[in-house]
Design a protein around this motif. Structure first.
Motif, PDB file in Angstrom:
ATOM      1  N   CYS A 111       7.326  -2.189   8.592  1.00 40.84           N
ATOM      2  CA  CYS A 111       8.492  -1.914   8.014  1.00 40.84           C
ATOM      3  C   CYS A 111       7.777  -0.584   7.407  1.00 40.84           C
ATOM      4  O   CYS A 111       6.652  -1.506   7.058  1.00 40.84           O
ATOM      5  N   GLU A 112       8.083   0.186   7.094  1.00 45.15           N
ATOM      6  CA  GLU A 112       8.102   1.173   5.794  1.00 45.15           C
ATOM      7  C   GLU A 112       8.575   0.209   5.232  1.00 45.15           C
ATOM      8  O   GLU A 112       9.384   0.414   4.113  1.00 45.15           O
ATOM      9  N   SER A 113       7.663  -0.183   3.875  1.00 44.34           N
ATOM     10  CA  SER A 113       7.588  -0.621   2.746  1.00 44.34           C
ATOM     11  C   SER A 113       6.873   0.427   1.559  1.00 44.34           C
ATOM     12  O   SER A 113       5.700   0.572   1.407  1.00 44.34           O
ATOM     13  N   TYR A 114       7.605   0.564   0.019  1.00 47.52           N
ATOM     14  CA  TYR A 114       7.089   1.329  -1.007  1.00 47.52           C
ATOM     15  C   TYR A 114       5.677  -0.070  -1.537  1.00 47.52           C
ATOM     16  O   TYR A 114       6.321  -0.817  -1.609  1.00 47.52           O
ATOM     17  N   ARG A 115       4.463   0.453  -1.667  1.00 46.13           N
ATOM     18  CA  ARG A 115       3.828   0.052  -2.209  1.00 46.13           C
ATOM     19  C   ARG A 115       3.895  -1.220  -3.617  1.00 46.13           C
ATOM     20  O   ARG A 115       3.965  -2.089  -3.231  1.00 46.13           O
ATOM     21  N   ASP A 116       4.529   0.127  -4.460  1.00 45.94           N
ATOM     22  CA  ASP A 116       5.370  -0.518  -6.295  1.00 45.94           C
ATOM     23  C   ASP A 116       6.448  -1.273  -6.253  1.00 45.94           C
ATOM     24  O   ASP A 116       6.955  -0.461  -5.944  1.00 45.94           O
TER      25      ASP A 116
END
Length: 176
Positions: A111-116
């Protein structure tokens, strides 16, 4: 997809029409969330397991744009849409790691997942919230950060190419 016998027709709602027998018969399933409006592909297909799908929908996204937690949510099914399991939220792309030529374990999900994971995903998140590349073994239950700040990734033949943001903010590309 990978199966010549299957086709999926997407609608503006959660209802997905599908055939598993070259359009001799049609059935439907309900996706777990509404189709996303982020320009993210809705379905990702597994190259070996026809019933394994990833759906990336959206949650808490009102039509008038008034929501403060509008986000993309990815879920997977192992039974062609009858039951769904959460992968991650605040994502851009989630896909099966296995590909025709990239012979990784069949249960790995990237996944390309946002940290926050807060606020709205509408518009562009700032550089203060980097997009991470996460590898999740055993259907994303064992997650690890592969790259902490990326632009994106793609699979070509037996390679995965990752565009990474380096500490000096210069874009670099690496093979995984």
């Amino acid at each position: 997809g990978y199966s010549n016998e299957r086709a999926y027709l997407l609608t503006e709602t959660r209802t997905v029409h599908y055939t598993t027998d070259r359009a001799v018969s049609w059935n439907t399933f309900e996706a777990p969330d509404a189709p996303n409006s982020f320009g993210i592909p809705l379905l990702d297909f597994h190259p070996l397991r026809s019933d394994w799908l990833i759906w990336t929908g959206q949650r808490d996204c009102e039509e008038d744009g008034s929501t403060s937690r509008c986000r993309a949510v990815a879920q997977y099914t192992k039974d062609n849409g009858r039951n769904w399991n959460m992968i991650d939220e605040y994502v851009r792309i989630c896909s099966w790691g296995r590909d025709k030529a990239l012979k990784l374990d069949e249960k790995i999900i990237f996944c390309e997942s946002y940290r926050d994971k807060s606020g709205t995903q509408r518009g562009v998140f700032s550089l203060d919230n980097p997009l991470q590349l996460i590898a999740g073994d055993v259907f994303y239950s064992n997650k690890r950060i592969v790259f902490p700040s990326i632009i994106g990734f793609a699979t070509f033949e037996e390679y995965m190419v990752v565009a990474e943001v380096s500490r000096s903010t210069i874009l670099s590309t690496r093979l995984l």
